[in-house]
Design a protein around this motif. Structure first.
Motif, mmCIF file in Angstrom:
data_model
loop_
_atom_site.group_PDB
_atom_site.id
_atom_site.type_symbol
_atom_site.label_atom_id
_atom_site.label_comp_id
_atom_site.label_asym_id
_atom_site.label_seq_id
_atom_site.Cartn_x
_atom_site.Cartn_y
_atom_site.Cartn_z
ATOM 1 N N SER A 169 0.836 -1.203 0.000
ATOM 2 C CA SER A 169 0.000 0.000 0.000
ATOM 3 C C SER A 169 0.869 1.251 0.000
ATOM 4 N N PHE A 170 0.531 2.180 -0.879
ATOM 5 C CA PHE A 170 1.289 3.420 -1.021
ATOM 6 C C PHE A 170 0.275 4.542 -1.126
ATOM 7 N N GLY A 171 -0.277 4.931 0.014
ATOM 8 C CA GLY A 171 -1.363 5.901 -0.014
ATOM 9 C C GLY A 171 -2.672 5.228 -0.366
ATOM 10 N N TYR A 172 -3.700 6.037 -0.600
ATOM 11 C CA TYR A 172 -5.027 5.511 -0.888
ATOM 12 C C TYR A 172 -5.113 4.938 -2.308
ATOM 13 N N ASN A 173 -5.683 3.737 -2.419
ATOM 14 C CA ASN A 173 -5.962 3.096 -3.717
ATOM 15 C C ASN A 173 -4.735 2.922 -4.605
ATOM 16 N N THR A 174 -3.570 2.848 -4.002
ATOM 17 C CA THR A 174 -2.350 2.749 -4.800
ATOM 18 C C THR A 174 -1.429 1.682 -4.224
ATOM 19 N N LEU A 175 -0.812 0.909 -5.099
ATOM 20 C CA LEU A 175 0.188 -0.075 -4.712
ATOM 21 C C LEU A 175 1.513 0.277 -5.366
ATOM 22 N N VAL A 176 2.593 -0.064 -4.708
ATOM 23 C CA VAL A 176 3.923 0.073 -5.284
ATOM 24 C C VAL A 176 4.697 -1.197 -4.957
ATOM 25 N N THR A 177 5.548 -1.630 -5.860
ATOM 26 C CA THR A 177 6.345 -2.825 -5.623
ATOM 27 C C THR A 177 7.801 -2.451 -5.388
ATOM 28 N N PRO A 203 -6.629 -0.893 -5.781
ATOM 29 C CA PRO A 203 -7.653 -1.445 -4.886
ATOM 30 C C PRO A 203 -8.804 -0.463 -4.634
ATOM 31 N N GLY A 204 -10.012 -0.922 -4.912
ATOM 32 C CA GLY A 204 -11.190 -0.081 -4.691
ATOM 33 C C GLY A 204 -11.224 1.164 -5.559
ATOM 34 N N GLY A 205 -10.393 1.196 -6.588
ATOM 35 C CA GLY A 205 -10.227 2.417 -7.360
ATOM 36 C C GLY A 205 -11.418 2.828 -8.200
ATOM 37 N N LYS A 206 -12.371 1.912 -8.380
ATOM 38 C CA LYS A 206 -13.562 2.236 -9.176
ATOM 39 C C LYS A 206 -14.799 2.357 -8.291
ATOM 40 N N GLY A 207 -14.559 2.573 -6.993
ATOM 41 C CA GLY A 207 -15.664 2.765 -6.063
ATOM 42 C C GLY A 207 -16.169 1.459 -5.502
ATOM 43 N N THR A 208 -16.921 0.714 -6.297
ATOM 44 C CA THR A 208 -17.452 -0.568 -5.832
ATOM 45 C C THR A 208 -16.656 -1.746 -6.377
ATOM 46 N N SER A 209 -15.560 -1.478 -7.052
ATOM 47 C CA SER A 209 -14.664 -2.532 -7.527
ATOM 48 C C SER A 209 -13.276 -1.939 -7.700
ATOM 49 N N SER A 210 -12.309 -2.813 -7.876
ATOM 50 C CA SER A 210 -10.929 -2.356 -8.041
ATOM 51 C C SER A 210 -10.642 -2.012 -9.501
ATOM 52 N N GLY A 211 -9.772 -1.030 -9.679
ATOM 53 C CA GLY A 211 -9.286 -0.708 -11.001
ATOM 54 C C GLY A 211 -7.921 -1.340 -11.205
#
Length: 273
Positions: A169-177, A203-211
């Motif tokens: 997790s890297f802030g809200y709705n964002t992942l970093v590897t 994660p959760g980037g489309k509100g009710t689903s992940s982008g």
């Protein structure tokens, strides 16, 4: 590094990259089989061992109304038939301890989802099955924290262990590897897998689903191969736009071959140990 046997395959240093690929969730028998058959053919053409992956239940969907899959009983029957039809090992994830024993009757690899990687009872139950246990590193964990996960599994009687990186997790709705995580976890002595598609999830980037940003998944595969991994995990689909889960971060089947060819070539340059 310990070598893990999965069916007729061996995973670990000195062995070919393992490919675990398939739809995010089982989309019925026929379509799931078709995706698996095409993925297997691609892996055979490229010369890499193949494991079919798909979830029988996606218990962590963003929305209550999102498609979760066929469930434990029907899902395992589908996986059992696909395993027979394709002649390959299968992997799926478990979310609760009551699922583990039943799942172990079919699965070659029991997968622990990232959100549940610290759930002691789930890890212990998986270890007791004698099956290979693949644990996805939680988005909230540092790679060195996975040593505690390994200790739980070893302490419960198994060394058939694989660890999977899927981003942090890297802030809200964002992942970093952090690519350092791959050699850090490999230094624990067990095979490490790179999840190249969930790592580009939003994660959760489309509100009710992940982008997701599927255009970057091939970059993740190439980068992981360059750093050094023992396998690649990827969600693939004939038409990601129609996928019932995680479509935005999937690799289209018609692009899968080139992704694997690139990863295999890079892996050959820097063969480990």
């Amino acid at each position: 590094m310990k070598t893990v046997a999965i069916g007729n395959y061996k995973v670990g240093a000195g062995h070919p990259l393992l490919v675990m690929a398939g739809p995010c969730v089982l989309e019925g028998y026929e379509r799931s089989l078709m995706i698996g058959r095409r993925a297997k053919a691609i892996c055979e053409k490229v010369g890499l061992p193949y494991v079919f992956k798909a979830s029988f239940d996606k218990a962590n969907r963003s929305s209550l109304t999102a498609f979760r899959g066929p469930g434990l009983e029907e899902g395992l029957e589908i996986l059992k038939q696909i395993k027979k039809d394709l002649g390959v090992p299968v992997v799926s994830d478990v979310h609760e301890t009551y699922q583990v024993e039943k799942a172990a009757e079919v699965l070659d690899i029991i997968q622990i989802p990232a959100f549940l990687c610290r759930q002691t009872d789930l890890l212990v139950a998986a270890a007791h099955t004698g099956r290979v246990v693949n644990v996805k590193k939680g988005q909230f964990l540092a790679p060195w924290d996975m040593k505690n996960v390994i200790n739980k599994l070893v302490g419960s009687g198994t060394e058939k262990i694989m660890l999977t990186e899927r981003g942090a997790s890297f802030g809200y709705n964002t992942l970093v590897t952090d690519m350092r995580s791959l050699p850090i976890m490999r230094d624990f002595g067990y095979p490490v897998i790179m999840d190249v598609t969930h790592s580009v999830q939003i994660p959760g980037g489309k509100g009710t689903s992940s982008g997701g940003q599927s255009q970057y998944a091939p970059h993740m595969a190439r980068a992981a191969a360059a750093v050094g991994v023992d396998g690649l995990f990827m969600e693939v689909h004939d038409n990601p736009a129609e996928a019932l889960s995680d479509g935005p971060n999937m690799i289209a089947l018609d692009k899968m071959e080139q992704v694997l060819l690139d990863a295999k070539a890079i892996d050959a340059i820097g063969r480990r140990e």
